[in-house]
Design an enzyme around this catalytic site. Sequence first.
Site, PDB file in Angstrom:
ATOM      1  N   GLU A 131      -0.088   0.191  -3.725  1.00 21.31           N
ATOM      2  CA  GLU A 131      -0.667  -0.266  -4.861  1.00 21.31           C
ATOM      3  C   GLU A 131       0.002  -1.239  -5.759  1.00 21.31           C
ATOM      4  OE1 GLU A 131      -1.441   4.320  -4.373  1.00 21.31           O
ATOM      5  OE2 GLU A 131       0.279   2.794  -3.982  1.00 21.31           O
ATOM      6  N   CYS A 162       1.914   5.144 -10.423  1.00 18.37           N
ATOM      7  CA  CYS A 162       1.078   3.815  -9.769  1.00 18.37           C
ATOM      8  C   CYS A 162      -0.214   3.740 -10.706  1.00 18.37           C
ATOM      9  CB  CYS A 162       0.935   3.882  -8.438  1.00 18.37           C
ATOM     10  SG  CYS A 162       2.290   3.402  -7.329  1.00 18.37           S
TER      11      CYS A 162
END
Length: 252
Positions: A131, A162
Site C-alpha cells: 500500500e 498503512c
Amino acid sequence: MADRKCMVMRRKERKEKEAAKVTKDVKEVKNEGDKAMDNGEIPSAEAAATNCAADNIQNGDLQVEPVELPPFEIIAGDRIDPFAFKFQFKNVEYSSGRNKTFLCYLVDKGNTADGLLRGCLEDEHTGSHAEEAFFTQCLSDYDSALKYTITWYVSSSPCSACAAKIAEVLKARKNLKLSIFAARLFQWEEAEIQIGLKALHAAGCKLRVMKPLDFSYTWDTFVENEEQPLNLWEDCKENYEYYHEKLADILE
C-alpha cells in the site's frame, strides 16, 4: 436462534478444514514455482513498527526518507502467477501462511493521452508494504492538477499503520479518489485495525469486500491465466457474505 447456531458451527468446521488444508495449499504453490511462504501472520503492532513508519505529508506531497532496501522487498509487475493468486486471494477465515499482500491497481488520471495505468505489487512484509509502495513508486509523478481515480484489488485489507497513512494521503490530496476491494479483512477483530478502517472510510475511501464476480474480474485482468477461466473455490460466496457483514458492522 437455531440458524445462527448452525452458522457458527459451520464456520468452526470451515476453520478446522482450512487448517488441515493449509499445508497442502502451501506445498502446491511451492511445486508450481511460487516462493516459499512462512506460516503465520505478522502481528499488526510489529508490522506497524517495521513496515509502515510514519512519513510526513505536506501540501499533498508524500515525504519519504531515502533508505537502502534489501532486494525483492517490493515486486512490481503486470501479471500475477495463477497459483499465487489462488492461494493469496482465497477469502478464507483461517489465513495461515498468507503473510504477503498482493495489490492490483487501476489508475485513471483523467487524461486520455496517458490511458489507464494498470499493474500489480507484491510485498514480503520485510520492509515497505504494498500500500505504501503504491504511492511512492506508482504515483511518483503525482500531479496536483490532475484528477486521479484509483481502484485497488488486494488480497487483504490494510494493517492499521498503512490505513492511517492512506487516510492522510487522501486528506492531503483532494484530487485523489480511492476504492479498495479486499479479498479478506486483515485481523478485523483487533481494535486498532477497526480504527484504521474507520479512518479510511472517514477520509473518503470506498471500502468493499470482493464478491465472486470481483475475483473473476481480477483473474481475467491481472493474472497470467493463459485464457483459462477461474474456478471459484467452495464457500467463496458464503465467505464474502461473512466478511461483508463484518465490514458493515465496523463502518456503521
